[in-house]
Scaffold this active site. Structure first.
Site, PDB file in Angstrom:
ATOM      1  N   TYR A  56       0.852  -1.186   0.000  1.00 36.09           N
ATOM      2  CA  TYR A  56       0.000   0.000   0.000  1.00 36.09           C
ATOM      3  C   TYR A  56       0.891   1.240   0.000  1.00 36.09           C
ATOM      4  O   TYR A  56       1.464   1.619   1.016  1.00 36.09           O
ATOM      5  CB  TYR A  56      -0.922   0.021   1.207  1.00 36.09           C
ATOM      6  CG  TYR A  56      -2.005  -1.041   1.209  1.00 36.09           C
ATOM      7  CD1 TYR A  56      -2.211  -1.875   0.107  1.00 36.09           C
ATOM      8  CD2 TYR A  56      -2.839  -1.214   2.310  1.00 36.09           C
ATOM      9  CE1 TYR A  56      -3.198  -2.838   0.099  1.00 36.09           C
ATOM     10  CE2 TYR A  56      -3.842  -2.177   2.311  1.00 36.09           C
ATOM     11  CZ  TYR A  56      -4.013  -2.990   1.219  1.00 36.09           C
ATOM     12  OH  TYR A  56      -5.002  -3.946   1.223  1.00 36.09           O
ATOM     13  N   PRO A 201     -16.212  -2.607   1.596  1.00 35.93           N
ATOM     14  CA  PRO A 201     -17.619  -2.796   1.970  1.00 35.93           C
ATOM     15  C   PRO A 201     -18.526  -1.670   1.496  1.00 35.93           C
ATOM     16  O   PRO A 201     -19.749  -1.831   1.478  1.00 35.93           O
ATOM     17  CB  PRO A 201     -17.565  -2.858   3.498  1.00 35.93           C
ATOM     18  CG  PRO A 201     -16.374  -2.021   3.853  1.00 35.93           C
ATOM     19  CD  PRO A 201     -15.366  -2.321   2.773  1.00 35.93           C
TER      20      PRO A 201
END
Length: 327
Positions: A56, A201
């Site tokens: 990341y 999500p």
């Protein structure tokens, strides 16, 4: 915030975690100061479960978390991942030598001696998962990690790995527009006592305060390559999303909170990890763990966004190349 157990034998963590991919700039430009404010907002809300990875921002996300830990003295539960090799070409490596080396690098960047959870970011094709579970089990026994997890895997891989050494968590994409985990993975995790951790999500910004705009020049390139965000699929998807958002707003609710509450209702072992770059977006998640969706609410959500409603794949062919598929 309410707590949930991070797998059988694991610690209690906040029912909602924080995904820290955005700290590396994948979804648009950001600053370390902005990421630190985001972490502060999450902690103040009761979020004590952070999810990052070595790639990341090529270590930037882990470095930002390290700075936050050093200056705030907070002690969250941290999950990180390894498996990807980026040069000279992108590939997956689950060998013991690679995982050990990458874990050591992550621990150094984070400034900690142990992480609560260490995932293989993907399962390397051709390498028996039993071998990989053995490696991860040894890291647990050595105290380097509290437990291990796996990302973007199929139910059969979970069963085989778990038989070698108990798995603590599985992380796959799961949201109102990506429902594949319902085809056995969510259920298998519950049966084995494994936490299921949905990433993206909020559907990569689709269920944010405002709908992600693929035309935004500062949105990063990753999402713009996903078929669901490309015409004509995007227009069809946005029409569905706007109908859902109108229903949520009519109830006086936050769209992100409802999307998270829908996931939390899927089982006590489900711990979603929405990601963001900003403290303001974190505030939109308030109350999700207390929001109780009635049977009527769930039925209306299913009418507005039925299983399979999203048009277009969730990854392009290159992005999907390392994902285990099942049906």
């Amino acid at each position: 915030m309410k707590k949930r157990q991070l797998g059988a034998g694991g610690p209690e963590v906040s029912a909602i975690g924080l995904g820290c991919l955005s700290f590396g700039g994948t979804f648009g430009s950001t600053t370390d100061a902005e990421s630190l404010r985001c972490l502060d907002a999450a902690w103040d809300m009761g979020i004590d479960f952070l999810d990052t990875a070595n790639i990341y921002g090529m270590g930037r996300s882990e470095a930002v978390i390290s700075e936050w830990l050093r200056t705030r003295k907070h002690r969250p539960k941290i999950a990180t991942k390894a498996s990807f090799v980026t040069a000279p070409e992108r590939r997956v490596d689950n060998s013991e030598a690679h995982l050990r080396a990458e874990l050591e690098g992550s621990l150094k960047r984070l400034g900690v001696e142990q992480v609560e959870l260490f995932y293989i970011h993907r399962h390397e094709k051709g390498r028996p998962i039993e071998e990989v579970a053995g490696t991860l089990g040894r890291l647990v026994e050595e105290g380097k990690i509290g437990g291990y997890g796996m990302s973007e895997i199929a139910p059969y891989t979970l069963r085989r790995a778990h038989a070698v050494h108990p798995c603590r968590a599985v992380q796959n994409e799961y949201s109102l527009w990506t429902r594949q985990p319902e085809l056995g993975l969510v259920q298998e995790c519950a049966r084995l006592g494994v936490a299921f951790v949905p990433f993206s999500p909020l559907a990569r910004g689709v269920f944010g305060r405002v709908v992600f705009d693929p035309a935004d020049p500062d949105a990063g390139s990753f999402r713009k390559e996903i078929p669901r965000f490309i015409e004509p699929d995007w227009s069809a998807n946005r029409a569905r999303v706007e109908a859902f958002r109108a229903w949520v707003h009519a109830r006086g609710w936050s769209v992100p909170a409802v999307a998270l509450a829908w996931l939390l209702a899927k089982g006590e072992h489900v711990i979603p990890i929405p990601g963001t770059r900003t403290a303001e977006n974190v505030l939109d998640w308030r109350g999700a763990d207390d929001l109780v969706l009635t049977a009527e609410d769930l039925a209306e959500i299913e009418r507005l966004l039925p299983v399979g409603w999203a048009q277009g794949d969730r990854y392009n062919d290159e992005q999907a190349g390392t994902v285990e598929r099942y049906s």
